[in-house]
Design an enzyme around this catalytic site. Sequence first.
Site, PDB file in Angstrom:
ATOM      1  N   GLN A  99      -4.502  17.646 -54.943  1.00 32.59           N
ATOM      2  CA  GLN A  99      -5.730  18.384 -55.303  1.00 32.59           C
ATOM      3  C   GLN A  99      -5.391  19.440 -56.356  1.00 32.59           C
ATOM      4  O   GLN A  99      -6.273  20.088 -56.893  1.00 32.59           O
ATOM      5  CB  GLN A  99      -6.316  19.079 -54.076  1.00 32.59           C
ATOM      6  CG  GLN A  99      -6.680  18.127 -52.953  1.00 32.59           C
ATOM      7  CD  GLN A  99      -7.024  18.868 -51.691  1.00 32.59           C
ATOM      8  OE1 GLN A  99      -8.191  19.226 -51.440  1.00 32.59           O
ATOM      9  NE2 GLN A  99      -6.026  19.133 -50.869  1.00 32.59           N
ATOM     10  N   HIS A 117      -8.348  16.404 -58.666  1.00 32.96           N
ATOM     11  CA  HIS A 117      -9.199  17.488 -59.193  1.00 32.96           C
ATOM     12  C   HIS A 117      -8.900  17.801 -60.649  1.00 32.96           C
ATOM     13  O   HIS A 117      -9.242  18.872 -61.132  1.00 32.96           O
ATOM     14  CB  HIS A 117      -9.045  18.747 -58.326  1.00 32.96           C
ATOM     15  CG  HIS A 117      -9.632  18.561 -56.962  1.00 32.96           C
ATOM     16  ND1 HIS A 117      -9.380  19.399 -55.910  1.00 32.96           N
ATOM     17  CD2 HIS A 117     -10.466  17.618 -56.451  1.00 32.96           C
ATOM     18  CE1 HIS A 117     -10.034  18.999 -54.835  1.00 32.96           C
ATOM     19  NE2 HIS A 117     -10.693  17.903 -55.141  1.00 32.96           N
ATOM     20  N   CYS A 128     -18.842  15.064 -76.525  1.00 30.23           N
ATOM     21  CA  CYS A 128     -18.333  13.733 -76.914  1.00 30.23           C
ATOM     22  C   CYS A 128     -17.125  13.385 -76.055  1.00 30.23           C
ATOM     23  O   CYS A 128     -16.799  14.123 -75.123  1.00 30.23           O
ATOM     24  CB  CYS A 128     -17.974  13.748 -78.410  1.00 30.23           C
ATOM     25  SG  CYS A 128     -16.448  14.599 -78.783  1.00 30.23           S
ATOM     26  N   SER A 188      -5.972  23.309 -46.859  1.00 27.79           N
ATOM     27  CA  SER A 188      -6.819  23.778 -45.747  1.00 27.79           C
ATOM     28  C   SER A 188      -7.709  22.641 -45.257  1.00 27.79           C
ATOM     29  O   SER A 188      -8.384  22.765 -44.233  1.00 27.79           O
ATOM     30  CB  SER A 188      -7.666  24.961 -46.219  1.00 27.79           C
ATOM     31  OG  SER A 188      -8.391  24.579 -47.384  1.00 27.79           O
ATOM     32  N   GLU A 214      -0.394  27.310 -41.002  1.00 24.55           N
ATOM     33  CA  GLU A 214      -1.248  27.526 -39.824  1.00 24.55           C
ATOM     34  C   GLU A 214      -2.064  26.267 -39.549  1.00 24.55           C
ATOM     35  O   GLU A 214      -2.179  25.390 -40.406  1.00 24.55           O
ATOM     36  CB  GLU A 214      -2.197  28.704 -40.107  1.00 24.55           C
ATOM     37  CG  GLU A 214      -3.041  28.469 -41.347  1.00 24.55           C
ATOM     38  CD  GLU A 214      -3.744  29.741 -41.834  1.00 24.55           C
ATOM     39  OE1 GLU A 214      -3.380  30.839 -41.414  1.00 24.55           O
ATOM     40  OE2 GLU A 214      -4.661  29.576 -42.649  1.00 24.55           O
TER      41      GLU A 214
HETATM   42  N1  APR Z   1       3.689  26.070 -47.202  1.00 19.95           N
HETATM   43  C1  APR Z   1       2.748  25.298 -46.608  1.00 19.95           C
HETATM   44  N2  APR Z   1       1.430  25.596 -46.572  1.00 19.95           N
HETATM   45  C2  APR Z   1       1.050  26.743 -47.188  1.00 19.95           C
HETATM   46  C3  APR Z   1       1.958  27.609 -47.841  1.00 19.95           C
HETATM   47  C4  APR Z   1       3.332  27.232 -47.832  1.00 19.95           C
HETATM   48  N3  APR Z   1       4.285  27.981 -48.418  1.00 19.95           N
HETATM   49  N4  APR Z   1       1.264  28.670 -48.343  1.00 19.95           N
HETATM   50  C5  APR Z   1      -0.043  28.470 -48.020  1.00 19.95           C
HETATM   51  N5  APR Z   1      -0.170  27.320 -47.329  1.00 19.95           N
HETATM   52  C6  APR Z   1      -1.403  26.700 -46.823  1.00 19.95           C
HETATM   53  C7  APR Z   1      -2.466  27.663 -46.338  1.00 19.95           C
HETATM   54  O1  APR Z   1      -2.286  27.953 -44.945  1.00 19.95           O
HETATM   55  C8  APR Z   1      -3.753  26.845 -46.577  1.00 19.95           C
HETATM   56  O2  APR Z   1      -4.086  26.056 -45.429  1.00 19.95           O
HETATM   57  O3  APR Z   1      -1.976  26.022 -47.925  1.00 19.95           O
HETATM   58  C9  APR Z   1      -3.380  25.909 -47.714  1.00 19.95           C
HETATM   59  C10 APR Z   1      -4.079  26.242 -49.016  1.00 19.95           C
HETATM   60  O4  APR Z   1      -5.454  26.020 -48.799  1.00 19.95           O
HETATM   61  P1  APR Z   1      -6.486  26.318 -49.990  1.00 19.95           P
HETATM   62  O5  APR Z   1      -6.164  27.632 -50.610  1.00 19.95           O
HETATM   63  O6  APR Z   1      -7.855  26.070 -49.433  1.00 19.95           O
HETATM   64  O7  APR Z   1      -6.137  25.212 -51.102  1.00 19.95           O
HETATM   65  P2  APR Z   1      -6.543  23.690 -51.102  1.00 19.95           P
HETATM   66  O8  APR Z   1      -6.629  23.146 -49.709  1.00 19.95           O
HETATM   67  O9  APR Z   1      -5.664  22.996 -52.063  1.00 19.95           O
HETATM   68  O10 APR Z   1      -8.044  23.749 -51.726  1.00 19.95           O
HETATM   69  C11 APR Z   1      -8.670  22.503 -52.004  1.00 19.95           C
HETATM   70  O11 APR Z   1     -10.459  23.707 -53.111  1.00 19.95           O
HETATM   71  O12 APR Z   1     -10.922  25.532 -54.438  1.00 19.95           O
HETATM   72  C12 APR Z   1     -10.857  24.143 -54.419  1.00 19.95           C
HETATM   73  O13 APR Z   1     -10.398  22.661 -56.179  1.00 19.95           O
HETATM   74  C13 APR Z   1      -9.804  23.657 -55.395  1.00 19.95           C
HETATM   75  O14 APR Z   1      -8.161  21.898 -55.139  1.00 19.95           O
HETATM   76  C14 APR Z   1      -8.731  23.054 -54.507  1.00 19.95           C
HETATM   77  C15 APR Z   1      -9.502  22.665 -53.257  1.00 19.95           C
HETATM   78 ZN    ZN Z   2     -16.815  16.815 -79.085  1.00 21.02          ZN
END
Ligand code: APR
Ligand code: ZN
Length: 241
Positions: A99, A117, A128, A188, A214
Amino acid sequence: MNLYKDAANLLKEAKNILVFTGAGISAESGIPTFRGKDGLWNKYNPQELATLEAFLKNPKLVWEWYDFRRKLIKEAKPNLAHLTLAKWEKILPITIITQNVDELHQRAGSKNVIELHGNIWTLKCLSCSYQEKNYEVPLKKIPPICPKCHDLLRPGVVWFGEALPEDALKKAFALAQNADVCLVIGTSGVVFPAAQIPYIVKETGGKVIEINLEPTPISEIADISFFEKASEALRKIDKYL
Ligand code: APR
Ligand code: ZN
């Protein structure tokens, strides 16, 4: 009972492995996630920066934010989690479905990467078919203009309310139907349709291994969960491969 060894055995026995990653895998590279405690969506309002209407209303503001993120990403380096996956690609049948738009999997050496994404280094024209890969940091001109039709260029990423790239999504769902294992790292699991991937693997008889700091909704269907940093969990599984 050694869960790292169990996870390694599932990976070794698998014929098709999907690794589904989110912002959490790039957190240890210093790139902020979206929803964690210091997540981007706590500081910025996604509706003001990551939607087409926001862009049309104020292309300069939206591009300034993406320019700032491009700078962060350019200065970041793939971390041990990205590098371990790139190493595993040589010994295991792995496809990464990410993602993330930061291209860190590719910079770590992974070849089999599906970007659901989009990619923050792609600029595409509003009108275009022109698009380009552009690694300028900072961008010379904000907002950048299409050299072919002179309309605005936008970031080649998927914004809220937009459809995901059709071919990438179709390929990802097809792979999920046949995957024996889905290794879910640092997401998440709340943004669909991407978050559907681990559920499809589970429903079609595959196993789900989750790595996150978590619990998430995906933890309910996970066969094995590791609640620790991605680089740490992957390093410990790697010892049994
Ligand atoms: N190791 C493992 N997990 C981690 C770490 C780490 N070091 N640090 C953070 N996390 C976990 C957090 O606990 C959380 O569950 O990574 C997750 C990040 O979640 P989000 O911030 O929601 O990111 P993501 O799930 O990729 O979001 C999905 O939402 O905003 C849109 O397009 C955007 O691609 C993104 C999509
Ligand atoms: Zn153009």
